[in-house]
Design a protein around this motif. Structure first.
Motif, mmCIF file in Angstrom:
data_model
loop_
_atom_site.group_PDB
_atom_site.id
_atom_site.type_symbol
_atom_site.label_atom_id
_atom_site.label_comp_id
_atom_site.label_asym_id
_atom_site.label_seq_id
_atom_site.Cartn_x
_atom_site.Cartn_y
_atom_site.Cartn_z
ATOM 1 N N MET A 149 0.848 -1.178 0.000
ATOM 2 C CA MET A 149 0.000 0.000 0.000
ATOM 3 C C MET A 149 0.892 1.239 0.000
ATOM 4 S SD MET A 149 -3.071 0.837 2.593
ATOM 5 C CE MET A 149 -2.664 2.082 3.775
ATOM 6 N N LYS A 154 -0.410 7.843 1.098
ATOM 7 C CA LYS A 154 -1.196 8.898 0.477
ATOM 8 C C LYS A 154 -1.017 10.199 1.255
ATOM 9 C CE LYS A 154 -4.472 5.626 -1.377
ATOM 10 N NZ LYS A 154 -5.797 5.030 -1.256
ATOM 11 N N ILE A 191 -2.783 4.801 10.304
ATOM 12 C CA ILE A 191 -2.735 4.722 8.850
ATOM 13 C C ILE A 191 -1.542 5.543 8.357
ATOM 14 C CG2 ILE A 191 -4.001 5.166 6.696
ATOM 15 C CD1 ILE A 191 -5.426 3.143 8.503
ATOM 16 N N HIS A 245 0.576 7.962 6.237
ATOM 17 C CA HIS A 245 0.150 9.084 5.405
ATOM 18 C C HIS A 245 1.248 10.140 5.397
ATOM 19 C CE1 HIS A 245 -0.716 10.334 9.476
ATOM 20 N NE2 HIS A 245 -0.557 11.577 9.045
ATOM 21 N N SER A 278 -9.139 8.947 8.538
ATOM 22 C CA SER A 278 -7.999 8.301 7.881
ATOM 23 C C SER A 278 -8.393 6.929 7.353
ATOM 24 C CB SER A 278 -6.823 8.146 8.845
ATOM 25 O OG SER A 278 -6.352 9.386 9.267
ATOM 26 N N THR A 279 -9.073 6.171 8.174
ATOM 27 C CA THR A 279 -9.485 4.834 7.747
ATOM 28 C C THR A 279 -10.395 4.917 6.530
ATOM 29 O OG1 THR A 279 -9.295 3.967 9.985
ATOM 30 C CG2 THR A 279 -10.671 2.722 8.444
ATOM 31 N N LEU A 312 -8.549 7.133 3.349
ATOM 32 C CA LEU A 312 -7.263 6.639 2.847
ATOM 33 C C LEU A 312 -7.245 5.142 2.570
ATOM 34 C CD1 LEU A 312 -4.738 8.674 5.015
ATOM 35 C CD2 LEU A 312 -5.744 9.261 2.804
ATOM 36 N N THR A 313 -8.178 4.383 3.153
ATOM 37 C CA THR A 313 -8.141 2.938 2.912
ATOM 38 C C THR A 313 -9.433 2.381 2.316
ATOM 39 O OG1 THR A 313 -8.827 2.362 5.163
ATOM 40 C CG2 THR A 313 -6.462 2.570 4.767
ATOM 41 N N GLN A 337 -12.445 4.518 -2.584
ATOM 42 C CA GLN A 337 -11.710 4.333 -3.830
ATOM 43 C C GLN A 337 -11.652 5.668 -4.544
ATOM 44 O OE1 GLN A 337 -13.007 1.083 -6.255
ATOM 45 N NE2 GLN A 337 -12.769 -0.382 -4.615
#
Length: 158
Positions: free
Chosen positions: A1, A4, A28, A30, A140-141, A144-145, A148
């Motif tokens: 991953m 971002k 996360i 970043h 963030s979850t 960023l994850t 899409q």
């Protein structure tokens, strides 16, 4: 991953410091880029010229890595958040970047104006640091994850 980038546009030094601390404690990975006004945000996203206006003649080669998320305060010096949002949505390279309005305002018109001009979410700033930490973890979850991203120059999609 891949890691971002989040662009935080916040003029209040205390809020910037608390947000930076909350993001540094997050799980996360970043890259947090922090700017303090609307002109700096547009310069980061679009480049600038001698008139302190964003450059209109950009292509993929001369853009910075685009953020996966823009967190934008409404009450900014030099150019308010709504005007920044309008310019983000008007430019081909930035119009698809998810933009979350963060504001201490609970004014109905601020909420309406934000959505009319293309924000993806409007969130009232958390008051307590524990709430801020939870907010940062959730945002963030999701952004960023889970979310899409559309294909945008420089934004990694995996």
């Amino acid at each position: 991953m891949s890691i971002k980038t989040i662009l935080l546009v916040e003029d209040n030094p205390d809020d910037r410091e608390l947000m930076t601390l909350a993001f540094s404690q997050g799980e996360i990975p970043h890259n947090l880029v922090v700017v303090s006004n609307g002109i700096e945000a547009l310069n980061y996203l679009l480049g600038n010229n001698s008139n302190n206006e964003p450059s209109a003649s950009l292509n993929e080669e001369n853009l910075p890595s685009m953020p996966a998320l823009i967190m934008l305060d409404l009450n900014l010096p030099k150019m308010d958040g709504i005007e920044v949002l309008k310019r983000i949505r008007a430019h081909p390279q930035t119009k698809l970047i998810p933009t979350v309005i963060l504001s201490s305002s609970n004014e109905r018109q601020d909420l309406i104006d934000s959505y009319i001009n293309g924000c993806n979410s409007y969130i009232q700033k958390p008051i307590h640091f524990t709430q801020l930490q939870n907010f940062v973890r959730e945002i963030s979850t999701y952004w960023l994850t889970v979310n899409q991203l559309p294909p945008v120059f420089g934004v990694p999609n995996e």
